[in-house]
Design a protein around this motif. Structure first.
Motif, PDB file in Angstrom:
ATOM      1  N   MET B   1       6.264 -44.374 -14.180  1.00 39.39           N
ATOM      2  CA  MET B   1       7.713 -44.188 -14.298  1.00 39.39           C
ATOM      3  C   MET B   1       8.438 -45.518 -14.226  1.00 39.39           C
ATOM      4  N   THR B   4       8.148 -47.153 -17.378  1.00 42.14           N
ATOM      5  CA  THR B   4       9.057 -46.563 -18.351  1.00 42.14           C
ATOM      6  C   THR B   4      10.361 -47.343 -18.375  1.00 42.14           C
TER       7      THR B   4
ATOM      8  N   ILE C 168      16.472 -40.073 -16.950  1.00 40.58           N
ATOM      9  CA  ILE C 168      15.071 -40.462 -17.080  1.00 40.58           C
ATOM     10  C   ILE C 168      14.380 -40.453 -15.724  1.00 40.58           C
ATOM     11  N   ASN C 172      11.584 -37.745 -14.901  1.00 39.97           N
ATOM     12  CA  ASN C 172      10.284 -38.361 -14.669  1.00 39.97           C
ATOM     13  C   ASN C 172       9.719 -37.967 -13.315  1.00 39.97           C
ATOM     14  N   ARG C 176       6.401 -35.516 -12.197  1.00 33.79           N
ATOM     15  CA  ARG C 176       5.341 -35.973 -11.318  1.00 33.79           C
ATOM     16  C   ARG C 176       5.286 -35.229  -9.991  1.00 33.79           C
ATOM     17  N   ILE C 254       8.054 -39.153 -22.493  1.00 36.39           N
ATOM     18  CA  ILE C 254       9.456 -39.516 -22.291  1.00 36.39           C
ATOM     19  C   ILE C 254       9.788 -40.785 -23.050  1.00 36.39           C
ATOM     20  N   GLU C 302       2.565 -42.151 -22.659  1.00 35.76           N
ATOM     21  CA  GLU C 302       3.774 -42.958 -22.535  1.00 35.76           C
ATOM     22  C   GLU C 302       3.431 -44.337 -23.071  1.00 35.76           C
TER      23      GLU C 302
END
Lengths: 292, 387, 317
Positions: B1, B4, C168, C172, C176, C254, C302
């Motif tokens: 994440m 990201t 996001i 996200n 998870r 994403i 991703e």
């Protein structure tokens, strides 16, 4: 009472058109489990082909209808071969998006060539009207209903009495087993697309004559409603598609005639959701159970 | 994440670099005019027709040597009948392309979406067909939007005119309204018709709605057939109006049918058929019966160029093209500020859709014509002057 | 939870702030013009929409064709509030109300329809979005077909960026979490998930509600950025547009959605000059991508998976 009868006449004519489109939907969905979004656009192309055949080819009603049906059958098969066949083993969503893509493609290619403006249809049928009391029935409505019934009987015959029809039914039940039995699955699917698209083409010509107005985006909403009709009647069932089409047509007419015409489309979709929840297999559909 | 987000960061950065690369080019020999119309999507036919008209005007002007030697360079963009796209494109035309004025969009909603852009960038915009009463040339606080103009009359003028026509000329007492509910144009017409008609002693006995692209109106027509009424008011466009008139006459509904400039198209006749178009009246900018040589010449030239009869959008588009050129000429130099002043100070501009002066509220002061159809042919016309 | 302030998290935070400041500076010096800003706004709104739809369609495997419907609820609610309370506070209240309204409708719609599967669900959600549109078309308060105009503009780079980052991060983290894993298991095999004791309906509705929540926010940002909304803005094609972003980027990715949102916005800007063939091109791209790369650009991966510094066992896809 007369108003009621007139509304019934209106509803049946509208419903016959939905039924013709729904037949193609139900066959295609029955066999490859794909909502063929482009089906409504094949119907639009049928209307334009008929338009061209009558205007430039100077044809009468039946030759034009035939030309439109044949052209649409070819287009249907081409769409299947080019766009859907490579996706037969991929996810449902990929196939559905492809169908949406094909639908947009047909709409805008048509718009590129003929423009966005509506066109009126050449007159090929006599505009005679029958008065029964104050109920008016015109010639086009009779043609529509009769053509729809004739085509449906023809289809019922093809599916139940011919070899191709038998193959179609076999593939729709279990494609792998059908293949093992020596049925050519690919060509059976092509036949299905050809027949379904031909019916959509016929519906296109009939609508052109009945409403006297065609345009490149005319297929979207009737396409969706025909799908609702197919679901209501039971996916895969030919009489079901007919009943579904007539029901949706009559329902729309009655919502407009006795309720608020603005909620007509909303009512159709609400109806769909209710059916899906109460009886997902539709009126005449077979119950299938999901296996692990 | 987390990665990201690192990625997002890089991406935004890269995007900024790409976005920043659009440069501006200047060309002294031409004057750039933005054309922001609906060329695809729901109302593409109105956009296409308007642009055809504008282009015809520009071609004529450029062929005749341009505006004081300057050739017009139209920059045409398609807003997809989408209001956000209209905003974005207006911004692009004004800030990237350096246009001195923007024409369009055709529909009120999209046009309104470009107003804040015009006000912020100080570039005049004009529409030939955005007829909404409120929120166009005058904002909600009653202030005139300085850079916003139109050259069509607004909905209230047409709605009121047709209501008076129904009351006085047709001596109607009861009316039914069948309205295109998906169009703000039709909503404005219906509202004004209703107010004037009821204030004048009439009664609205039924109101029905439909949405654009509908084809089957038998259900609502059968419903109103059972009611008593003298006249049907049909605010909407020819695509559906043609079908409604045909289906109404097929169902033996013979009452007079009234409409507005949305009826003006040869397609109306094609869709409805000549025998259905009796006792049909609509308000318009001009009439084919008008022997004005300007009108006749326009119709002839248009037929030569495009091979079809013009409709109201074509004519308004044509006038719009001529009008902006006229304003640039009067402005003396192609600067948005001067063009805006020239537009605001228009006196007696002579156009195909009527001569007008620009009012203080940036609406044109022009007369209206009520056309009567018999067997699909314009048979009568009554001129109504603005108050 | 050991500590939120790990080195990595601080680094991320730094990057987020830096990006924000960078764009802000570029804007104030005029390097990013107001036209670029609109493209930027479209991208931001589309990212929120696509990421939230990805949660429903990509991660939970529930095929929705009605995302624009929830967006429209958000847009109308926020517009109506901000038009009455013309202030930043009004705007924020509007966004919150928009998100909540969309969530409530999402739950109400989700409970019955999410019993359906696959194509049927797609059509049912499409129908629901159409019903929402028809209702807005007929309500007095929404001004029918004419729509709402003159909505004050409060959406700016700051708010857009803030909500994009929030969307996001939250989605996200949700994916998870154990709830998110449950959602993914539904996508992989609903029957197996159910037999493992996962309340599939509950998680489907939950994903749907969260998706609607963010769609509502996107709608609110949209309304307050583009000045004007009308029911037809949020039609069937809008839902398709969002879905295309998700599918193009990869369902279950994403970063894929983010890339696709940016790509499509740039392509669409580029194609503005080719009016006649634009939609044809769009349709062709759609079909070609589906035929040659049906899993989308990134599939369920991703983009960050490609980086070398990844730790093992962190991902589950």
């Amino acid at each position: 009472m007369e108003q009621f009868l007139q509304q019934v006449v209106n509803g049946i004519s509208l419903g016959s058109i939905y039924a013709l489109i729904a037949l193609g939907y139900t066959m295609v969905y029955g066999i490859i489990k794909l909502i063929n979004f482009a089906h409504g656009d094949v119907y639009m192309i049928g209307a334009f082909v008929g338009f061209a055949a009558i205007t430039y080819g100077k044809m009468g009603f039946f030759p034009a209808l035939l030309v439109a049906m044949i052209s649409c059958a070819i287009i249907g098969v081409v769409i299947e071969k080019v766009a859907y066949k490579p996706l037969r083993n991929s996810t449902r969503i990929a196939a559905l998006i492809t169908a949406i893509g094909v639908s947009l493609f047909l709409e805008y290619v048509m718009m590129f060539f003929v423009g966005a403006e509506v066109r009126s249809y050449p007159k090929v049928l006599t505009e005679k009207a029958f008065h029964l009391g104050s109920v008016v029935i015109n010639m086009q409505q009779i043609y529509i209903v009769l053509t729809a019934i004739a085509l449906m009987i023809l289809l019922q015959f093809i599916v139940h009495k011919t070899k191709t029809g038998k193959a179609m039914r076999a593939v729709s039940i279990d494609p792998d087993a059908a293949q093992l039995m020596g049925i050519k699955v690919d060509s059976t699917i092509s036949y299905t697309f050809a027949i379904g698209s031909a019916f959509a083409g016929a519906a296109g010509v009939l609508v052109g004559i009945y409403y006297n107005s065609i345009d490149p985006l005319m297929g979207i909403l009737p396409g969706l409603k025909a799908f609702v009709a197919a679901v209501f009647g039971g996916i895969g069932s030919i009489p079901g598609a007919m009943i579904g089409g007539l029901t949706i047509g009559t329902m729309e007419t009655f919502v407009s005639g006795y309720g608020n015409s603005m909620y007509r489309d909303a009512a159709v979709f609400l109806f769909l959701i209710v059916i899906l929840i109460i009886k997902p297999s539709g009126l005449l559909g077979k119950n299938t159970r999901e296996k692990v | 994440m987390k990665r990201t987000l690192v990625f997002l960061f890089t991406l935004v950065f890269a995007m900024t670099m790409v976005a920043g690369c659009g440069g501006q080019t200047e060309d002294a020999q031409t004057v750039k005019i933005g054309i922001n119309y609906e060329l695809s999507g729901d109302v593409a036919s109105y956009g296409e027709a308007s642009v055809d008209g504008i282009m015809m005007a520009f071609d004529e002007i450029n062929a005749a040597g341009g505006i004081d030697g300057l050739q017009i360079e139209p920059i045409t963009v398609d807003n997809k009948s989408d209001t956000a796209e209209a905003t974005a494109l207006a911004t692009r035309l004004m800030t990237q392309e350096g246009v001195v004025a923007c024409l369009g969009p055709a529909t009120s909603g999209s046009y309104m979406a470009t107003i804040p852009v015009a006000m912020a960038n100080k570039v005049p915009i004009i529409s030939a067909s955005a007829t909404a009463d409120e929120g166009v040339t005058v904002d909600k606080n009653g202030n005139v939007n300085e850079y916003v103009f139109r050259l069509c009359f607004n909905d209230s003028f047409q709605g009121v005119t047709m209501a008076n026509f129904a009351l006085n000329n047709l001596e109607a007492k009861k009316a039914v309204i069948i309205q295109d509910k998906s169009s703000d144009y039709a909503a404005g017409l219906a509202k004004n018709f209703k107010e004037t008609f009821t204030a004048g002693g009439g009664e609205i006995v039924g109101e029905e709605g439909y949405v654009a692209k509908d084809k089957d109106f038998n259900a609502i027509l059968t419903k109103i057939k059972g009611q008593e009424f003298d006249v049907i008011f049909l605010p909407g466009y020819y695509q559906e109006a043609g079908l409604i008139i045909k289906q109404a006459r097929d169902l033996d509904i013979s009452a007079p049918i009234l409409g507005a400039d949305g009826f003006d198209s040869p397609v109306l006749l094609e869709l409805a058929g000549a025998e259905a178009l009796n006792d049909v009246y609509f308000s318009n900018h001009y009439s084919n019966l008008d022997q004005d040589p300007l009108v006749q010449k326009f119709i002839e030239d248009f037929k030569t160029k495009y091979g079809k009869e013009p409709n109201a959008f074509h004519a308004l588009g044509y006038d719009l093209g001529k009008y902006i050129a006229d304003a640039i000429k009067r402005a003396g130099s192609p600067e948005p500020e001067k063009i805006k002043d020239a537009l605001a100070n228009t006196e007696n501009f002579v156009g195909v859709t009527g001569s007008f002066s620009m009012g203080p509220d940036h609406n044109p002061i022009k007369s209206i014509v009520v056309i009567g159809l018999e067997n699909g042919v314009q048979a009568s016309s009554v001129k109504v002057e603005p108050k | 939870m050991t500590s939120v302030l790990t080195k990595k998290n601080l680094l991320i935070l730094g990057c987020i702030l830096l990006t924000f400041v960078l764009v802000q500076v570029l804007m104030s010096v005029g390097f990013i013009t107001s036209f670029h800003e609109i493209t930027l706004a479209t991208i931001c709104i589309n990212i929120i929409l696509a990421v939230s739809l990805n949660l429903v369609t990509g991660f939970t495997g529930q095929f929705s064709l009605g995302h624009a419907g929830f967006m429209s609820i958000g847009a109308y609610v926020c517009a109506l509030i901000v038009m009455r309370f013309d202030s930043v506070a009004g705007f924020l209240v509007g966004i919150l109300a928009a998100a909540l309204a969309a969530t409530i409708v999402g739950i109400l719609i989700g409970i019955p329809t999410l019993r359906l599967k696959g194509d049927y669900l797609a059509i049912a959600t499409l129908g629901m979005a159409e019903i929402i549109r028809v209702v807005f078309l007929n309500l007095e308060i929404t001004n029918g077909a004419a729509g709402l105009s003159g909505i004050p503009r409060y959406t700016n780079w700051f708010w857009m960026y803030l909500f994009v980052v929030l969307t996001i991060v939250l989605i996200n983290n949700f994916i998870r979490s154990s709830h998110g894993r449950a959602c993914i298991s539904i996508r992989e095999d609903e029957i197996a998930a159910e037999s493992m004791g996962i309340n599939t309906t509950k998680f489907k509705v939950m994903a749907f509600a969260i998706g609607s929540f963010f769609a509502g926010i996107a709608g609110a940002l949209y309304a307050s950025y583009f000045y004007f909304i009308k029911p037809n803005t949020f039609g069937f094609l809008k839902s398709i547009d969002i879905l295309v972003i998700v599918v193009l980027g990869g369902m279950g990715s994403i970063t894929g959605s983010i890339i696709a949102a940016v790509l499509l916005a740039l392509v669409s800007t580029f194609l503005q000059s080719f009016t006649a063939v634009r939609m044809i091109f769009y349709a062709l791209v759609l079909v070609i991508i589906m035929i040659f790369r049906p899993q989308g650009l990134l599939g369920t991966k991703e983009i960050t998976d490609l980086f070398k510094f990844r730790r093992k066992n962190e991902r589950i896809e």
